[in-house]
Design a protein around this motif. Structure first.
Motif, mmCIF file in Angstrom:
data_model
loop_
_atom_site.group_PDB
_atom_site.id
_atom_site.type_symbol
_atom_site.label_atom_id
_atom_site.label_comp_id
_atom_site.label_asym_id
_atom_site.label_seq_id
_atom_site.Cartn_x
_atom_site.Cartn_y
_atom_site.Cartn_z
ATOM 1 N N GLY A 187 54.180 45.945 52.412
ATOM 2 C CA GLY A 187 53.347 44.766 52.573
ATOM 3 C C GLY A 187 53.217 43.931 51.325
ATOM 4 O O GLY A 187 52.706 42.827 51.371
ATOM 5 N N GLY A 188 53.639 44.406 50.224
ATOM 6 C CA GLY A 188 53.521 43.649 48.987
ATOM 7 C C GLY A 188 52.184 43.930 48.316
ATOM 8 O O GLY A 188 51.471 44.864 48.661
ATOM 9 N N PRO A 189 51.827 43.099 47.347
ATOM 10 C CA PRO A 189 50.574 43.330 46.626
ATOM 11 C C PRO A 189 49.363 43.064 47.525
ATOM 12 O O PRO A 189 49.428 42.249 48.443
ATOM 13 C CB PRO A 189 50.627 42.329 45.475
ATOM 14 N N ALA A 190 48.289 43.789 47.244
ATOM 15 C CA ALA A 190 47.064 43.615 48.029
ATOM 16 C C ALA A 190 46.462 42.242 47.737
ATOM 17 O O ALA A 190 46.457 41.779 46.590
ATOM 18 C CB ALA A 190 46.065 44.703 47.679
ATOM 19 N N LYS A 191 45.995 41.586 48.787
ATOM 20 C CA LYS A 191 45.406 40.264 48.612
ATOM 21 C C LYS A 191 43.968 40.399 48.132
ATOM 22 O O LYS A 191 43.237 41.289 48.559
ATOM 23 C CB LYS A 191 45.445 39.494 49.929
ATOM 24 N N LEU A 192 43.581 39.523 47.254
ATOM 25 C CA LEU A 192 42.249 39.522 46.683
ATOM 26 C C LEU A 192 41.416 38.473 47.419
ATOM 27 O O LEU A 192 41.772 37.294 47.438
ATOM 28 C CB LEU A 192 42.329 39.196 45.190
ATOM 29 N N THR A 193 40.321 38.912 48.034
ATOM 30 C CA THR A 193 39.493 37.961 48.769
ATOM 31 C C THR A 193 38.603 37.191 47.798
ATOM 32 O O THR A 193 38.396 37.606 46.650
ATOM 33 C CB THR A 193 38.596 38.676 49.787
ATOM 34 N N THR A 194 38.088 36.080 48.266
ATOM 35 C CA THR A 194 37.211 35.250 47.438
ATOM 36 C C THR A 194 35.963 36.015 47.041
ATOM 37 O O THR A 194 35.505 35.944 45.893
ATOM 38 C CB THR A 194 36.813 33.978 48.214
ATOM 39 N N ILE A 195 35.420 36.784 47.985
ATOM 40 C CA ILE A 195 34.185 37.529 47.705
ATOM 41 C C ILE A 195 34.425 38.622 46.670
ATOM 42 O O ILE A 195 33.636 38.787 45.736
ATOM 43 C CB ILE A 195 33.607 38.112 49.004
ATOM 44 N N LYS A 246 36.773 38.696 44.418
ATOM 45 C CA LYS A 246 37.068 38.039 43.138
ATOM 46 C C LYS A 246 35.779 37.550 42.485
ATOM 47 O O LYS A 246 35.564 37.733 41.284
ATOM 48 C CB LYS A 246 38.031 36.863 43.370
ATOM 49 N N THR A 247 34.899 36.933 43.281
ATOM 50 C CA THR A 247 33.627 36.439 42.751
ATOM 51 C C THR A 247 32.769 37.587 42.246
ATOM 52 O O THR A 247 32.159 37.497 41.181
ATOM 53 C CB THR A 247 32.875 35.654 43.841
ATOM 54 N N SER A 248 32.736 38.663 43.004
ATOM 55 C CA SER A 248 31.961 39.832 42.589
ATOM 56 C C SER A 248 32.500 40.409 41.290
ATOM 57 O O SER A 248 31.733 40.762 40.383
ATOM 58 C CB SER A 248 32.001 40.890 43.689
ATOM 59 N N SER A 249 33.807 40.503 41.191
ATOM 60 C CA SER A 249 34.430 41.006 39.970
ATOM 61 C C SER A 249 34.130 40.089 38.784
ATOM 62 O O SER A 249 33.790 40.560 37.685
ATOM 63 C CB SER A 249 35.939 41.115 40.181
ATOM 64 N N ASP A 250 34.225 38.776 39.001
ATOM 65 C CA ASP A 250 33.931 37.818 37.928
ATOM 66 C C ASP A 250 32.473 37.934 37.479
ATOM 67 O O ASP A 250 32.173 37.878 36.282
ATOM 68 C CB ASP A 250 34.213 36.389 38.385
ATOM 69 N N TRP A 251 31.563 38.089 38.431
ATOM 70 C CA TRP A 251 30.134 38.208 38.104
ATOM 71 C C TRP A 251 29.882 39.476 37.299
ATOM 72 O O TRP A 251 29.149 39.469 36.312
ATOM 73 C CB TRP A 251 29.301 38.176 39.371
ATOM 74 N N ASP A 252 30.482 40.591 37.714
ATOM 75 C CA ASP A 252 30.320 41.841 36.974
ATOM 76 C C ASP A 252 30.858 41.717 35.550
ATOM 77 O O ASP A 252 30.218 42.181 34.598
ATOM 78 C CB ASP A 252 31.018 42.990 37.703
ATOM 79 N N ASN A 253 32.002 41.093 35.404
ATOM 80 C CA ASN A 253 32.574 40.888 34.067
ATOM 81 C C ASN A 253 31.670 39.996 33.212
ATOM 82 O O ASN A 253 31.469 40.256 32.028
ATOM 83 C CB ASN A 253 33.973 40.277 34.158
ATOM 84 N N PHE A 254 31.135 38.946 33.803
ATOM 85 C CA PHE A 254 30.248 38.049 33.070
ATOM 86 C C PHE A 254 28.999 38.783 32.602
ATOM 87 O O PHE A 254 28.560 38.626 31.454
ATOM 88 C CB PHE A 254 29.861 36.852 33.949
ATOM 89 N N LYS A 255 28.410 39.587 33.487
ATOM 90 C CA LYS A 255 27.217 40.354 33.108
ATOM 91 C C LYS A 255 27.525 41.302 31.958
ATOM 92 O O LYS A 255 26.709 41.465 31.043
ATOM 93 C CB LYS A 255 26.673 41.144 34.304
ATOM 94 N N ASP A 256 28.692 41.932 32.010
ATOM 95 C CA ASP A 256 29.073 42.870 30.953
ATOM 96 C C ASP A 256 29.303 42.165 29.615
ATOM 97 O O ASP A 256 28.860 42.643 28.569
ATOM 98 C CB ASP A 256 30.326 43.652 31.345
ATOM 99 N N THR A 257 29.965 41.031 29.642
ATOM 100 C CA THR A 257 30.284 40.342 28.391
ATOM 101 C C THR A 257 29.056 39.680 27.768
ATOM 102 O O THR A 257 28.977 39.570 26.543
ATOM 103 C CB THR A 257 31.372 39.278 28.589
#
Length: 79
Positions: A6-14, A16-27
Motif C-alpha cells: 500500500g505504500g507509506p501510511a497516510k497522515l490525517t489532518t487531525i 498531524k495537528t495533534s503531533s504539531d501541538w504536542d511538539n509545540f508544547k514540548d518546545t
C-alpha cells in the motif's frame, strides 16, 4: 504483506495537528503550565463539576423537605 504494497501510511489532518501541538508544547514548555491551569480553581471544568454537585445536593435537600411535607399531609388527612 498488504501493508507493504500500500505504500507509506497516510497522515490525517487531525493526527498531524495533534503531533504539531504536542511538539509545540514540548518546545515551549507549556505542558506543565497547561496541566496546572487545568486543575486550578479557575478551570472551567472544575467549576462546572462543582456547580453540578451543588445542584444535585440542593435537589436532594429539597426532595427530603417535599417528602416530609407529603408525609405530614398524609398523616393530617388520615386523622
Amino acid at each position: 504483506l498488504l501493508s507493504q504494497m500500500g505504500g507509506p501510511a497516510k497522515l490525517t489532518t487531525i493526527s498531524k495537528t495533534s503531533s504539531d501541538w504536542d511538539n509545540f508544547k514540548d518546545t515551549t514548555g507549556l505542558t506543565d503550565e497547561l496541566e496546572t491551569k487545568s486543575k486550578g480553581k479557575d478551570a472551567y471544568l472544575v467549576k462546572q463539576d462543582f456547580l453540578k454537585r451543588v445542584d444535585v445536593r440542593r435537589f436532594e435537600l429539597e426532595k427530603v423537605e417535599r417528602d416530609k411535607k407529603r408525609v405530614a399531609n398524609a398523616n393530617a388527612l388520615a386523622k
